[in-house]
Write a protein that holds these residues in place. Structure first.
Motif, mmCIF file in Angstrom:
data_model
loop_
_atom_site.group_PDB
_atom_site.id
_atom_site.type_symbol
_atom_site.label_atom_id
_atom_site.label_comp_id
_atom_site.label_asym_id
_atom_site.label_seq_id
_atom_site.Cartn_x
_atom_site.Cartn_y
_atom_site.Cartn_z
ATOM 1 N N GLU A 80 0.847 -1.095 0.436
ATOM 2 C CA GLU A 80 -0.034 -0.212 0.043
ATOM 3 C C GLU A 80 0.720 1.081 -0.088
ATOM 4 O O GLU A 80 0.732 2.638 -0.414
ATOM 5 N N ARG A 81 1.819 1.191 0.591
ATOM 6 C CA ARG A 81 2.984 2.154 0.970
ATOM 7 C C ARG A 81 3.632 2.218 -0.227
ATOM 8 O O ARG A 81 4.411 3.883 -0.454
ATOM 9 N N ALA A 82 4.326 1.586 -1.394
ATOM 10 C CA ALA A 82 5.142 1.768 -2.568
ATOM 11 C C ALA A 82 4.026 2.363 -3.534
ATOM 12 O O ALA A 82 4.192 3.108 -4.203
ATOM 13 N N ASN A 83 2.347 1.644 -2.902
ATOM 14 C CA ASN A 83 2.090 2.372 -4.480
ATOM 15 C C ASN A 83 1.010 3.870 -3.496
ATOM 16 O O ASN A 83 -0.102 3.830 -4.805
ATOM 17 N N THR A 84 1.098 4.014 -2.980
ATOM 18 C CA THR A 84 0.475 6.076 -1.948
ATOM 19 C C THR A 84 0.676 6.450 -2.213
ATOM 20 O O THR A 84 0.246 7.687 -2.009
ATOM 21 N N LEU A 85 2.371 6.546 -2.019
ATOM 22 C CA LEU A 85 3.148 7.410 -1.451
ATOM 23 C C LEU A 85 3.978 8.463 -3.066
ATOM 24 O O LEU A 85 4.647 9.703 -2.108
ATOM 25 N N ALA A 86 3.860 7.873 -4.359
ATOM 26 C CA ALA A 86 4.106 8.633 -4.596
ATOM 27 C C ALA A 86 3.269 8.776 -6.192
ATOM 28 O O ALA A 86 3.645 8.580 -7.378
ATOM 29 N N ASP A 87 2.630 9.288 -6.095
ATOM 30 C CA ASP A 87 1.395 10.033 -6.884
ATOM 31 C C ASP A 87 1.041 8.920 -7.870
ATOM 32 O O ASP A 87 0.942 8.630 -9.122
ATOM 33 N N GLY A 88 0.755 7.890 -7.391
ATOM 34 C CA GLY A 88 -0.180 6.926 -8.016
ATOM 35 C C GLY A 88 0.858 5.749 -8.184
ATOM 36 O O GLY A 88 -0.188 4.305 -9.333
ATOM 37 N N ALA A 89 2.187 5.765 -8.634
ATOM 38 C CA ALA A 89 2.345 5.160 -9.038
ATOM 39 C C ALA A 89 2.742 3.630 -8.726
ATOM 40 O O ALA A 89 2.245 3.685 -7.618
ATOM 41 N N ASN A 90 2.623 2.740 -10.002
ATOM 42 C CA ASN A 90 1.895 0.953 -9.207
ATOM 43 C C ASN A 90 4.186 1.160 -8.548
ATOM 44 O O ASN A 90 4.384 -0.070 -9.735
ATOM 45 N N ARG A 91 4.873 1.386 -7.510
ATOM 46 C CA ARG A 91 5.725 0.880 -7.586
ATOM 47 C C ARG A 91 5.876 -0.610 -6.937
ATOM 48 O O ARG A 91 7.472 -0.693 -7.066
ATOM 49 N N SER A 92 5.427 -1.315 -6.754
ATOM 50 C CA SER A 92 5.512 -2.903 -5.578
ATOM 51 C C SER A 92 5.684 -3.477 -7.033
ATOM 52 O O SER A 92 6.613 -4.449 -7.050
ATOM 53 N N SER A 93 5.339 -3.238 -8.821
ATOM 54 C CA SER A 93 5.280 -4.304 -9.672
ATOM 55 C C SER A 93 6.741 -4.364 -10.637
ATOM 56 O O SER A 93 7.536 -3.337 -10.633
ATOM 57 N N GLY A 94 7.182 -5.354 -10.216
ATOM 58 C CA GLY A 94 8.885 -5.305 -11.077
ATOM 59 C C GLY A 94 9.806 -4.687 -9.343
ATOM 60 O O GLY A 94 11.331 -5.344 -9.502
ATOM 61 N N SER A 95 9.228 -4.611 -8.004
ATOM 62 C CA SER A 95 10.009 -4.429 -6.743
ATOM 63 C C SER A 95 10.480 -5.957 -6.388
ATOM 64 O O SER A 95 10.384 -7.061 -7.282
ATOM 65 N N VAL A 96 11.198 -6.099 -5.720
ATOM 66 C CA VAL A 96 11.939 -7.208 -5.221
ATOM 67 C C VAL A 96 11.610 -6.843 -3.193
ATOM 68 O O VAL A 96 10.969 -5.293 -2.965
ATOM 69 N N ALA A 97 11.308 -8.014 -2.458
ATOM 70 C CA ALA A 97 10.835 -7.693 -1.458
ATOM 71 C C ALA A 97 11.561 -8.137 -0.288
ATOM 72 O O ALA A 97 12.484 -10.219 -1.398
ATOM 73 N N ALA A 98 11.961 -8.236 1.248
ATOM 74 C CA ALA A 98 12.216 -9.238 1.836
ATOM 75 C C ALA A 98 11.959 -9.068 2.988
ATOM 76 O O ALA A 98 10.992 -7.532 3.240
ATOM 77 N N SER A 99 11.676 -10.180 3.991
ATOM 78 C CA SER A 99 10.935 -10.537 5.101
ATOM 79 C C SER A 99 12.023 -10.456 5.848
ATOM 80 O O SER A 99 12.966 -11.532 5.755
ATOM 81 N N ASP A 100 11.869 -9.759 7.679
ATOM 82 C CA ASP A 100 12.765 -10.101 8.831
ATOM 83 C C ASP A 100 13.156 -11.536 9.190
ATOM 84 O O ASP A 100 13.556 -11.754 9.759
ATOM 85 N N ALA A 101 11.479 -12.054 8.727
ATOM 86 C CA ALA A 101 11.595 -13.482 9.617
ATOM 87 C C ALA A 101 11.111 -14.218 8.515
ATOM 88 O O ALA A 101 10.606 -13.894 7.221
ATOM 89 N N PHE A 102 10.172 -15.903 8.781
ATOM 90 C CA PHE A 102 10.126 -16.748 7.836
ATOM 91 C C PHE A 102 8.295 -16.251 8.029
ATOM 92 O O PHE A 102 7.680 -15.120 8.739
ATOM 93 N N PHE A 103 7.705 -16.403 6.521
ATOM 94 C CA PHE A 103 6.219 -16.653 6.574
ATOM 95 C C PHE A 103 5.555 -17.607 6.587
ATOM 96 O O PHE A 103 6.386 -18.566 6.774
ATOM 97 N N PRO A 104 5.166 -17.367 8.294
ATOM 98 C CA PRO A 104 4.453 -18.245 9.296
ATOM 99 C C PRO A 104 2.982 -19.501 7.663
ATOM 100 O O PRO A 104 2.806 -20.635 8.242
ATOM 101 N N PHE A 105 2.082 -18.281 7.504
ATOM 102 C CA PHE A 105 2.079 -18.968 6.010
ATOM 103 C C PHE A 105 2.122 -18.151 4.389
ATOM 104 O O PHE A 105 2.490 -17.431 4.133
#
Length: 556
Positions: free
Chosen positions: A483-508
């Protein structure tokens, strides 16, 4: 004079810091006080007109061993320790031909200053005071009879009480004694810290408790626990540390809380010693946020990095070819939250960066240095901006957190675990990342260390584009990052094509699926969940690159 006041007829004075001793000397002369003193202190008092009895005249033994032995004698310590409210001790002192002291004025060799000066170990050891602490502790123990002064700031008070003949009341002597014990405790804690860091336990003293054949009594278990703690260089059996008061802050985390700044007695280059070049005084929250930002940017060194932080969390982090570029990229992540934030750079702030900072309301900026033109601009156009210059990158290894009745101690979380190195990552889904994607993944993994858990971070072009922090479940952090990626930059879809990191495992799988649905092309995470298979299958189904590090970076 109250019933507990004791006038000062005989004083023992032995001080390293002679600042303000002139007033005390004048009072001694006017009151006719008998003064016993040592070495340079005796010489200085004599110059000021005081009739001084040298310690060796009292002890009948010359100063010896290069000054190591001066006051360690019963003729001195019996005079300090005799409880003159006890008739038996008073009579015994008289039978020994020893006079009691009513006032002891002592301060100590500058051990911490000597360490900070870069002196040799031999010179540092010579500044471990022995006689001074012994006299102070003796006088403090005997506060029923003796007043003890250790702080030059109290020479004036002592002079007044000598001159007017009132001495100190029992309550005042108790208060002075408490301050004296604080002085010796802090002094010994500083020595203990230095020796702990420099005199580590040799392997020849390691003992195995498994071969003793002793029954496992409570005492044995405790003894083994102490031995185990003692064998670990970071966690001794007794945590003895001290910090020196610097000044009071306007208030704490909130206006109704009191707060002060203390600094490590043996450190003069850390963030707490920052040189303030401009702006209003630092607040408690300023220190907390700026310290977090300062530490965050050094995770990326030697690359140029800038962090923008708010409430102990990054609003943006970025690497750039120049510090100005890194700042623009970091600010772009969340311009709204950057308002009233803290900016940290791990290299010199240039004029170009200062010009970009100028229109942004910022509480604190911290860096190793500033170009003269950049500093001039910031000071001229942002009069309230707190401008900090810090000499050295973060170098603390141990972290403390107080809990009710105790403290928790741990080593600082750094990007130095085996799983923090890209070459150790395990590819479990999709194709191996190309060079640029792998750079972004490596950046995201380093950046996630400084985000409050649960933490999920999106990155592109070695800059954050969306951060989900501090949520009580990981899927919410994923949604927040998107949400923050895609609402804080004049509506740009910044999540598309990005990479992600998680500080711990995904439980689900749902958290990873939320990222994948938002267009994330690669994910790095520790793994280790009992549902890892489901999470990995969700990535495989969509052809998404996923790496497991085997290392976690919780930040509570």
């Amino acid at each position: 004079m109250t019933d507990t006041n004791r006038s000062i007829r005989r004083a023992l004075v032995s001080v390293y810091d002679k600042t303000g001793i002139e007033g005390l000397a004048d009072a001694f002369v006017k009151a006719g006080t008998e003064v016993v003193s040592t070495g340079s202190t005796a010489k200085r008092l004599a110059e000021l007109g005081v009739t001084v009895t040298e310690v060796e005249q009292v002890t009948g033994f010359p100063e010896s061993l290069g000054g190591r032995v001066k006051t360690l004698d019963p003729h001195i310590h019996a005079g300090i320790l005799a409880d003159m409210t006890n008739p038996a001790q008073e009579q015994e002192l008289q039978s020994l031909g020893i006079k009691p002291f009513d006032l002891v004025v002592v301060n100590l060799y500058p051990f911490a200053d000597t360490v900070r000066s870069g002196a040799s170990p031999a010179d540092i050891i010579e500044k471990i005071d022995i006689g001074g602490p012994s006299m102070i502790r003796g006088a403090a123990k005997n506060s029923a009879s003796v007043a003890v002064v250790t702080d030059p700031a109290e020479y004036g008070l002592a002079a007044q009480r000598v001159a007017d003949g009132t001495g100190f009341s029992l309550e005042e002597r108790h208060w002075l004694a408490a301050k004296a014990f604080e002085t010796t405790a802090a002094y010994d804690a500083t020595i203990a810290e230095w020796t702990h860091n420099h005199w580590t336990k040799p392997s020849s003293l390691d003992k195995s408790s498994s071969n003793t054949g002793e029954a496992q009594t409570v005492e044995n278990i405790q003894q083994q626990a102490n031995q185990k703690a003692d064998s670990n260089a970071s966690f001794p059996a007794h945590m003895t540390r001290t910090w020196d008061y610097v000044h009071q802050l306007r208030y704490g985390e909130n206006p109704h809380q009191q707060a002060s700044l203390y600094v490590d007695a043996l450190d003069q280059t850390g963030f707490a010693h920052a040189e303030q070049l401009g702006g209003k005084p630092m607040s408690y929250n300023n220190y907390v946020d700026a310290d977090a930002a300062w530490r965050a940017i050094w995770d990326f060194a030697p690359q140029i990095a800038v962090a923008v932080c708010k409430h102990n969390n990054p609003c943006g982090l970025a690497i750039g070819k120049t510090v100005a570029e890194a700042h623009l990229k970091a600010h772009a992540c969340d311009p709204m939250s950057a308002y009233g934030g803290v900016i940290a750079a791990n290299t010199t702030v240039t004029l170009e960066m200062a010009q970009n900072v100028r229109p942004i309301f910022t509480e604190v900026i911290v860096a190793p240095d500033y170009e003269p033109e950049a500093l001039e601009l910031l000071k001229a156009h942002k009069k309230n901006l707190r401008i900090l210059k810090v000499k050295q990158r973060p170098h603390t290894d141990i972290q403390f957190r107080q809990i009710d009745g105790g403290i928790l101690v741990q080593s600082i979380d750094k990007i130095d675990a085996p799983g923090d190195h890209v070459e150790t990552w395990n590819l479990v889904s999709g194709e191996a990342a190309d060079a640029q994607t792998l750079k972004d993944l490596a950046f995201a993994w380093r950046a996630i260390r400084c985000v409050k858990s649960n933490a999920v971070l999106l990155a592109h072009d070695e800059a954050t584009v969306g951060i989900g922090m501090g949520q009580v479940n990981r899927v919410d952090s994923c949604h927040l990052a998107v949400e923050r990626a895609n609402t804080l930059a004049d509506g740009a879809n910044r999540s598309s094509g990005s990479v992600a990191a998680s500080d711990a495992f995904f439980p689900f799988a749902d958290g990873a699926e939320a990222l994948i649905d938002a267009g994330v092309k690669a994910i790095v995470q520790p793994g280790g969940s009992i549902r890892d298979k489901e999470v990995i299958e969700a990535a495989q189904k969509r052809g998404i690159t996923m790496y497991l590090t085997g290392t976690r970076h919780f930040f509570h």
